[in-house]
Write a protein that holds these residues in place. Sequence first.
Motif, short mmCIF file in Angstrom:
data_model
loop_
_atom_site.label_atom_id
_atom_site.label_comp_id
_atom_site.label_asym_id
_atom_site.label_seq_id
_atom_site.Cartn_x
_atom_site.Cartn_y
_atom_site.Cartn_z
N ARG A 77 0.85 -1.20 0.00
CA ARG A 77 0.00 0.00 0.00
C ARG A 77 0.88 1.25 0.00
O ARG A 77 1.83 1.35 0.78
CB ARG A 77 -0.92 -0.01 1.22
CG ARG A 77 -1.88 -1.20 1.23
CD ARG A 77 -2.82 -1.14 2.44
NE ARG A 77 -3.74 -2.27 2.44
CZ ARG A 77 -3.50 -3.41 3.07
NH1 ARG A 77 -2.38 -3.57 3.76
NH2 ARG A 77 -4.38 -4.40 3.02
N VAL A 257 -8.67 1.20 -7.00
CA VAL A 257 -8.06 1.50 -5.71
C VAL A 257 -9.10 1.50 -4.60
O VAL A 257 -8.86 0.98 -3.50
CB VAL A 257 -7.32 2.85 -5.79
CG1 VAL A 257 -6.86 3.29 -4.39
CG2 VAL A 257 -6.13 2.75 -6.72
N GLU A 261 -9.04 -1.05 -1.36
CA GLU A 261 -9.03 -0.57 0.02
C GLU A 261 -10.23 -1.09 0.79
O GLU A 261 -10.11 -1.45 1.98
CB GLU A 261 -9.00 0.96 0.02
CG GLU A 261 -7.69 1.55 -0.52
CD GLU A 261 -7.73 3.06 -0.57
OE1 GLU A 261 -8.82 3.64 -0.36
OE2 GLU A 261 -6.67 3.68 -0.82
N GLN A 264 -9.64 -4.61 1.87
CA GLN A 264 -8.38 -4.81 2.58
C GLN A 264 -7.39 -5.64 1.75
O GLN A 264 -6.60 -6.42 2.29
CB GLN A 264 -8.63 -5.49 3.93
CG GLN A 264 -9.44 -4.66 4.91
CD GLN A 264 -8.73 -3.39 5.32
OE1 GLN A 264 -7.60 -3.42 5.78
NE2 GLN A 264 -9.40 -2.25 5.15
N MET A 266 -4.14 -6.30 -0.61
CA MET A 266 -2.78 -5.78 -0.72
C MET A 266 -2.48 -5.55 -2.21
O MET A 266 -2.45 -6.51 -2.98
CB MET A 266 -1.78 -6.77 -0.14
CG MET A 266 -0.37 -6.24 -0.07
SD MET A 266 -0.13 -4.99 1.19
CE MET A 266 -0.16 -6.02 2.67
N GLN A 313 6.19 2.80 4.82
CA GLN A 313 5.01 2.24 4.17
C GLN A 313 5.11 0.73 4.00
O GLN A 313 4.22 0.12 3.39
CB GLN A 313 4.81 2.92 2.79
CG GLN A 313 4.66 4.43 2.91
CD GLN A 313 4.59 5.12 1.56
OE1 GLN A 313 3.67 4.87 0.78
NE2 GLN A 313 5.56 5.99 1.30
#
Length: 613
Positions: A77, A257, A261, A264, A266, A313
């Motif tokens: 992410r 995107v 998200e 959840q 990756m 990150q």
Amino acid sequence: MRGGWPLLSRAPGRLLRSGSLALMLTISVALLAGLVAAGPLFGRATSAGSLERKLATVPANTQLARQPALGLVLPGRLWESTRTDVVEMLGDVPWLGPVTTAVWSASWQLERNNPIPFLGVGDQRRVAALFHRTGAVEALDVVRGERGATGLWLPEKVADELGLEPGEQFEVGKTLEAGPNLVTCRGAGSAAPPGPESDVPLTQASTVTMAGTYRTAADGRLPTGSYFSSIAGRLPSDPSGCPLTALLMIGDEATVVAALEAAQEMPSWTYSAELTEAGRSLDRLGQAAAAAQELRLAEADPTSDLKVLVAGQGVTPQVETGLTVLHTEAEADARTAAQQGRGIALAGAALGLAAVIIALRALAQRRRRETELLVGLGTPAPMVVLAGVLELLLPTLAGAVTGAAAAYLGFEIFGPQSRLGPGAITATLAAATLVALVTLIGNAVVTLVQTRSIGSRLAGRESSRGRSGGPWLPLLTGATVLAVASVLARDGRASYTDPLSAVLPILVLASGSLLLVRLATFVARTPRRKRVRTGTSVDRLVLRGLRDTGVAVTDLVVVLAIGVGVLAYGLVSASAVRGSVQDKTAVLAGAVSTARIPNSYDLGGPVRARPHA
């Protein structure tokens, strides 16, 4: 000094009124400029053609590590600001095109429990991956739906099986359940079961809208069209382990995107840029490869801008590029081309220089009386030399520009590769400038020597030994003998394009011609005891011409020798180019090495009678 100004002011255009001599000088300088410029242009054309063919043989659907492109893979992410900075970082690399952004669901690769991504309607699920790439939505072959609609695009067959219509909603997410409702390429319920320890929900999903359907190839996975076939090797593979491309849910960046998200998931980000058409030259490819190598070194440097950019990150950047390997191979090809053409270029430059020397010699003979008059009137030697340089200035510049331009246009129009690179014009201008300077400096030296010789003679200081022919015959003969001995003693498998093989014919012609002139002049000056007084014969006429005209006949013989040398130069050049083309053709066909077999029966096979001599 003031009295010399008329001499200098009228000097630049005076030679143009001599007609044939000005033409001879211009042609000689043009020949030298063209031959000097042809060497580097030949190397550039050969290396550019080799690079172009090398780039053309790289399959478009391979990984970025083999492509003339630079890619930055960031699995995990990313902050939105980081994505923008990465695009700017790749945009700063010279000679690369617009940055392409790609992202897909990669939890099945990056997370410990390897959850399977899916799409579902009710209790029906299919293993599928979210996918976005710049230009992908626009390249779809739409079956149902309207272009520009918000949502995800599904394969037509999958949408039919699930009963989905454009505008309807379905689930996307990831799951650890391998139940009978999860259909993979192997059938229902064949996904790998979850691990014994799992601290995450079995299924995480979000709801999205179907924008429409697209047509696929025969495998039911790969979207049709050249866009997707050219990146087939870079598309995500099937998450359930089948040797196929993943079933793709394609959408715009914002939709994909948001779905990642919400579930959840990756993501795996890839930013890439390809070499532009303007960058397909050795110099510009080198600049792009150097920047790519710096980025590759930054991949392992904790203090580099790249590492600092993704700090905090949980992302480990990976640089993928084929620019460095392609540039290394292209440099090797360029060196080989330069080695193959160096001997021929030197031989051509020697021929052109010989032609210029003969022209300068003829010019010195023509203005000998004028130089005697100027020296007798007390004109300073620098003034005489400057007048000679100015007199030769216009023919020299015209010849240098014409010869260099002819060489450049010849390679542009008829050469093996019209794209010679950004430095070709600079190299051509440098060759023209060098030839012009050498010609003018040579003329100045000849004029100065002639002026000093005339001044010494008028002052009564001329050597009693008379004029000498100089050491040129012994030096040239010695060089020829050494070259012949070296060629005879070397390995028979030596290259046919080495400098010695190309220069040897010219050495033999030059030394032979000079030796012939010296012997003929010697015979003409040797008294005969038994001389036939009556009648005439061809040999007596020739000897009388050699004795009476001397320099003119010498120049004629040398010019004829240069002409024969040009012919030999052309034959050697054609042989070298033919051999180079055959070698490169074999390499492009995949050969590791080449061999020339003189007789076909040496290959073996049925025994046949060999031809008799």
